[in-house]
Design a protein around this motif. Structure first.
Motif, mmCIF file in Angstrom:
data_model
loop_
_atom_site.group_PDB
_atom_site.id
_atom_site.type_symbol
_atom_site.label_atom_id
_atom_site.label_comp_id
_atom_site.label_asym_id
_atom_site.label_seq_id
_atom_site.Cartn_x
_atom_site.Cartn_y
_atom_site.Cartn_z
ATOM 1 N N ASN A 137 48.701 31.282 82.359
ATOM 2 C CA ASN A 137 48.642 31.519 83.797
ATOM 3 C C ASN A 137 49.010 32.989 84.026
ATOM 4 O OD1 ASN A 137 49.226 31.779 86.524
ATOM 5 N ND2 ASN A 137 49.947 29.674 86.706
ATOM 6 N N ASN A 138 47.994 33.835 84.172
ATOM 7 C CA ASN A 138 48.228 35.269 84.342
ATOM 8 C C ASN A 138 48.896 35.618 85.663
ATOM 9 O OD1 ASN A 138 47.141 36.253 81.851
ATOM 10 N ND2 ASN A 138 45.127 35.712 82.629
ATOM 11 N N ASP A 139 48.678 34.807 86.685
ATOM 12 C CA ASP A 139 49.300 35.079 87.984
ATOM 13 C C ASP A 139 50.811 34.919 87.932
ATOM 14 O OD1 ASP A 139 46.834 35.611 89.156
ATOM 15 O OD2 ASP A 139 46.556 33.523 89.760
ATOM 16 N N ALA A 140 51.281 33.934 87.177
ATOM 17 C CA ALA A 140 52.718 33.644 87.110
ATOM 18 C C ALA A 140 53.350 34.080 85.786
ATOM 19 C CB ALA A 140 52.949 32.153 87.309
ATOM 20 N N ASN A 141 52.537 34.624 84.852
ATOM 21 C CA ASN A 141 53.027 35.019 83.524
ATOM 22 C C ASN A 141 53.781 33.887 82.842
ATOM 23 O OD1 ASN A 141 51.904 37.528 83.861
ATOM 24 N ND2 ASN A 141 53.793 38.487 84.504
ATOM 25 N N ARG A 142 53.149 32.712 82.818
ATOM 26 C CA ARG A 142 53.755 31.571 82.138
ATOM 27 C C ARG A 142 52.653 30.713 81.521
ATOM 28 N NH1 ARG A 142 54.867 29.209 87.811
ATOM 29 N NH2 ARG A 142 53.047 27.876 88.044
ATOM 30 N N CYS A 143 53.037 29.844 80.608
ATOM 31 C CA CYS A 143 52.117 28.870 80.022
ATOM 32 C C CYS A 143 52.248 27.578 80.814
ATOM 33 C CB CYS A 143 52.464 28.614 78.559
ATOM 34 S SG CYS A 143 52.185 30.038 77.490
#
Length: 72
Positions: free
Chosen positions: A29-35
């Motif tokens: 998830n590039n928007d939240a910088n998380r998997c």
């Protein structure tokens, strides 16, 4: 011991750790910088809505992975 709560761009948060790419069954998830976890029955996701690889005995149909059915 310290735990990450945010990751810089290009890294993704998973289990309180910043990693460079997500494991199978997660998508980056590039928007939240998380998997984030994939939808049910999908092993690899391109994004929140597009499954690249369904789990064994499943196939992508419309917007989800469906179980393969033999016969009627």
């Amino acid at each position: 011991m310290s735990y990450c709560t945010l990751c810089k761009s290009g890294s993704y948060l998973l289990n309180n750790t910043c990693i460079s790419s997500g494991p199978q069954e997660y998508w980056a998830n590039n928007d939240a910088n998380r998997c984030d976890p994939c939808l049910d029955n999908c092993e690899n996701f391109q994004n929140e809505y597009t499954c690249d690889l369904c789990k064994e005995n499943y196939y992508w149909y419309e917007d989800r992975s469906e179980e393969r059915r033999v016969g009627k």
